[in-house]
Design a protein around this motif. Structure first.
Motif, PDB file in Angstrom:
ATOM      1  N   ARG A 352       0.886  -1.135  -0.110  1.00  0.00           N
ATOM      2  CA  ARG A 352      -0.163   0.012   0.038  1.00  0.00           C
ATOM      3  C   ARG A 352       0.798   1.326   0.101  1.00  0.00           C
ATOM      4  O   ARG A 352       0.544   2.065  -0.579  1.00  0.00           O
ATOM      5  CB  ARG A 352      -1.049   0.014   1.206  1.00  0.00           C
ATOM      6  CG  ARG A 352      -1.853  -1.144   0.912  1.00  0.00           C
ATOM      7  CD  ARG A 352      -3.062  -1.150   2.381  1.00  0.00           C
ATOM      8  NE  ARG A 352      -2.260  -1.770   3.384  1.00  0.00           N
ATOM      9  CZ  ARG A 352      -2.392  -2.887   3.776  1.00  0.00           C
ATOM     10  NH1 ARG A 352      -2.886  -3.762   3.059  1.00  0.00           N
ATOM     11  NH2 ARG A 352      -1.839  -3.425   5.075  1.00  0.00           N
ATOM     12  N   LEU A 353       2.070   1.121   0.717  1.00  0.00           N
ATOM     13  CA  LEU A 353       2.863   2.300   0.680  1.00  0.00           C
ATOM     14  C   LEU A 353       3.521   2.546  -0.743  1.00  0.00           C
ATOM     15  O   LEU A 353       3.429   3.506  -1.034  1.00  0.00           O
ATOM     16  CB  LEU A 353       3.835   2.192   1.668  1.00  0.00           C
ATOM     17  CG  LEU A 353       3.683   2.238   3.188  1.00  0.00           C
ATOM     18  CD1 LEU A 353       4.777   1.718   4.172  1.00  0.00           C
ATOM     19  CD2 LEU A 353       3.292   3.433   3.465  1.00  0.00           C
ATOM     20  N   GLN A 354       3.824   1.617  -1.450  1.00  0.00           N
ATOM     21  CA  GLN A 354       4.540   1.558  -2.785  1.00  0.00           C
ATOM     22  C   GLN A 354       3.577   2.384  -3.393  1.00  0.00           C
ATOM     23  O   GLN A 354       3.875   3.050  -4.633  1.00  0.00           O
ATOM     24  CB  GLN A 354       4.949   0.326  -3.301  1.00  0.00           C
ATOM     25  CG  GLN A 354       6.347   0.160  -2.348  1.00  0.00           C
ATOM     26  CD  GLN A 354       6.727  -1.213  -2.848  1.00  0.00           C
ATOM     27  OE1 GLN A 354       7.723  -1.650  -3.790  1.00  0.00           O
ATOM     28  NE2 GLN A 354       6.290  -2.325  -2.177  1.00  0.00           N
ATOM     29  N   ALA A 355       2.116   2.076  -3.714  1.00  0.00           N
ATOM     30  CA  ALA A 355       1.248   2.265  -4.374  1.00  0.00           C
ATOM     31  C   ALA A 355       1.109   3.843  -4.291  1.00  0.00           C
ATOM     32  O   ALA A 355       0.843   4.700  -5.120  1.00  0.00           O
ATOM     33  CB  ALA A 355      -0.071   1.416  -3.970  1.00  0.00           C
ATOM     34  N   ALA A 356       1.086   4.238  -3.014  1.00  0.00           N
ATOM     35  CA  ALA A 356       0.935   5.612  -2.744  1.00  0.00           C
ATOM     36  C   ALA A 356       2.369   6.598  -3.410  1.00  0.00           C
ATOM     37  O   ALA A 356       2.020   7.711  -3.635  1.00  0.00           O
ATOM     38  CB  ALA A 356       0.797   5.845  -1.128  1.00  0.00           C
ATOM     39  N   TYR A 357       3.334   5.899  -3.171  1.00  0.00           N
ATOM     40  CA  TYR A 357       4.536   6.351  -3.805  1.00  0.00           C
ATOM     41  C   TYR A 357       4.545   6.687  -5.142  1.00  0.00           C
ATOM     42  O   TYR A 357       5.213   7.643  -5.678  1.00  0.00           O
ATOM     43  CB  TYR A 357       5.974   5.831  -3.315  1.00  0.00           C
ATOM     44  CG  TYR A 357       5.959   5.810  -1.736  1.00  0.00           C
ATOM     45  CD1 TYR A 357       5.662   6.380  -0.846  1.00  0.00           C
ATOM     46  CD2 TYR A 357       6.612   4.618  -1.211  1.00  0.00           C
ATOM     47  CE1 TYR A 357       5.779   6.472   0.442  1.00  0.00           C
ATOM     48  CE2 TYR A 357       6.965   4.343  -0.187  1.00  0.00           C
ATOM     49  CZ  TYR A 357       6.439   5.165   0.908  1.00  0.00           C
ATOM     50  OH  TYR A 357       6.615   4.935   2.519  1.00  0.00           O
ATOM     51  N   GLU A 358       4.117   5.526  -5.815  1.00  0.00           N
ATOM     52  CA  GLU A 358       3.832   5.708  -7.291  1.00  0.00           C
ATOM     53  C   GLU A 358       2.919   6.927  -7.565  1.00  0.00           C
ATOM     54  O   GLU A 358       3.026   7.712  -8.638  1.00  0.00           O
ATOM     55  CB  GLU A 358       3.235   4.365  -7.754  1.00  0.00           C
ATOM     56  CG  GLU A 358       3.111   4.339  -9.281  1.00  0.00           C
ATOM     57  CD  GLU A 358       2.915   2.968  -9.913  1.00  0.00           C
ATOM     58  OE1 GLU A 358       2.627   2.867 -11.051  1.00  0.00           O
ATOM     59  OE2 GLU A 358       2.609   1.985  -8.866  1.00  0.00           O
ATOM     60  N   ALA A 359       1.651   6.751  -7.004  1.00  0.00           N
ATOM     61  CA  ALA A 359       0.767   8.002  -7.112  1.00  0.00           C
ATOM     62  C   ALA A 359       1.478   9.276  -6.979  1.00  0.00           C
ATOM     63  O   ALA A 359       0.977  10.421  -7.421  1.00  0.00           O
ATOM     64  CB  ALA A 359      -0.518   7.741  -6.336  1.00  0.00           C
ATOM     65  N   GLN A 360       2.528   9.500  -6.010  1.00  0.00           N
ATOM     66  CA  GLN A 360       2.879  10.898  -5.916  1.00  0.00           C
ATOM     67  C   GLN A 360       4.018  11.024  -6.895  1.00  0.00           C
ATOM     68  O   GLN A 360       4.460  12.099  -6.938  1.00  0.00           O
ATOM     69  CB  GLN A 360       3.774  10.865  -4.327  1.00  0.00           C
ATOM     70  CG  GLN A 360       2.793  11.079  -3.154  1.00  0.00           C
ATOM     71  CD  GLN A 360       3.601  11.440  -2.111  1.00  0.00           C
ATOM     72  OE1 GLN A 360       4.481  10.920  -1.653  1.00  0.00           O
ATOM     73  NE2 GLN A 360       2.974  12.119  -1.029  1.00  0.00           N
ATOM     74  N   GLY A 361       4.577  10.051  -7.672  1.00  0.00           N
ATOM     75  CA  GLY A 361       5.514  10.249  -8.454  1.00  0.00           C
ATOM     76  C   GLY A 361       7.118  10.288  -8.307  1.00  0.00           C
ATOM     77  O   GLY A 361       7.791  10.703  -8.581  1.00  0.00           O
TER      78      GLY A 361
END
Length: 389
Positions: A352-361
């Motif tokens: 879930r953290l990595q998905a959020a980091y990807e969304a932040q670019g």
């Protein structure tokens, strides 16, 4: 230069300085990950035995994400010390020594819990970006931090680092998290977050991206549709109050300054029952001396069970002791709910953290998400409490 390496350079420039040093240690740990055959073979040689004072309550199913989950607990004083045959000096890096979430480490040191395991522990203040290459190289043995984007990019670039224990989740009544200044006609239940300017101490790539994304989605925004403004810790609240930003991530006890004030609304914080940080180990304790790695966790877990098992702020004497130990004002410490100390790691948190980091670019475009076997290691704390998966 590959896309993967570009991601490491962008998020963690110091990584390149030690990449060559990692080639001989990466993935060599007996606890490094289930995708490594050698790791499986060596891990099987470590017997997990029942531990006095740690029974069925000393472990919870990692898949249990319920907000009301009772954290794992042993009896006070458990797991009992099992001193190493030779004393071991360990350096544990942390970004601060005064925050409440560091209290278990400070208490373990002050009460002699590390010493009872045959460990001479030094707590060293280092920002995570500075500590990461030292951890991967073995110059720092452990890091009290979080699996932030810089950590994920470091692992992707070759760092042999695992998240081995959790730290805390917010207690009932906590409002540490995303706060917003309401515009005319808005209410806490009806706020539009798209396009808002957000004040935060860390900016992009922090673990708060995950809970912040959840809060934003409930109010018509997402991580890609807000503007970030990185501010000093003393400036975040001021910027929110004077209009420099119209939303902010406020930590304990800062949110108390706007709670109940007209024109402000709390939109959400860290998920209850899901730690987002804790102890990170490098090759020093994952491979070179696993016994010391388990001993460090044993002392940490024993400290939680003995001093932080429940609502520790109901004990006025202990609150006074903590205030002196952490060098913070006792009234400030008393003004917020007790943290729910929790050494376990929930399943899927790093996904879930990595998905959020990807969304932040903040993740390289070509980078694939890291599997949990490369980011998390629960075996050491399971061994410490005598739980055989």
């Amino acid at each position: 230069m590959s896309g993967r390496l570009r991601g490491c350079v962008r998020a963690l420039p110091v990584a390149l300085a030690v990449t060559a040093l990692l080639s001989s240690t990466a993935c060599s740990s007996p606890y490094a990950g289930d995708d490594d055959a050698g790791a499986r073979s060596e891990a099987a040689t470590r017997a997990v035995r029942p531990v006095e004072g740690c029974g069925t309550t000393s472990w919870t199913d990692p898949a249990d994400l319920s907000a009301g989950r009772t954290p794992a607990r042993c009896q006070p004083g458990a797991p009992p010390p099992s001193p190493l045959s030779e004393r071991r000096r360990l350096t544990l890096a942390t970004g601060t020594l005064s925050a409440e979430y560091v209290a278990p480490l400070q208490v373990a040191l002050d009460k002699g819990e590390f010493a009872r395991e045959g460990l001479d522990v030094t707590l060293k203040v280092l920002p995570t970006p500075d500590a990461l290459p030292l951890l991967a190289k073995g110059d720092v043995d452990a890091l009290w931090a979080a699996p932030e984007a810089a950590v994920m990019n470091g692992v992707r670039g070759g760092f042999d680092i695992r998240w081995v224990a959790g730290n805390f989740s917010p207690g009932p009544g906590s409002k540490s998290g995303l706060w917003v200044r309401l515009k005319d006609g808005e209410s806490a239940a009806d706020v539009t977050m798209s396009g808002r300017r957000l004040g935060t101490m860390i900016g992009k790539g922090s673990v708060i991206a995950y809970p912040m994304e959840k809060a934003l989605q409930r109010h018509g925004g997402d991580l890609a549709r807000i503007q970030y403004q990185q501010l000093g810790s003393a400036d975040v609240l001021t910027a929110l109050q004077n209009g420099g930003v119209d939303s902010a991530w406020l930590l304990d006890p800062v949110w108390r300054r706007v709670e109940g004030e007209p024109g402000y609304a709390f939109l959400g914080g860290q998920p209850p029952g899901e730690p987002l940080g804790g102890l990170l180990y490098g090759p020093s304790l994952l491979a070179d001396d696993v016994d010391a790695g388990v001993a460090l966790l044993r002392a940490y877990i024993r400290t939680v069970n003995t001093y932080f098992a429940a609502d520790y702020k109901t004990d006025a004497g202990f609150v006074g002791y903590l205030a002196k130990l952490l060098k913070i004002d006792e009234a400030i410490l008393e003004s917020t709910p007790s943290l729910r100390m929790d050494w376990e790691i929930r399943a899927g948190t790093t996904d879930r953290l990595q998905a959020a980091y990807e969304a932040q670019g903040v993740t390289a475009e070509s980078a694939s998400p890291l599997p949990e076997s490369r980011t998390v290691n629960r075996r050491l704390y399971e061994e410490a409490v005598g739980h055989a998966p």
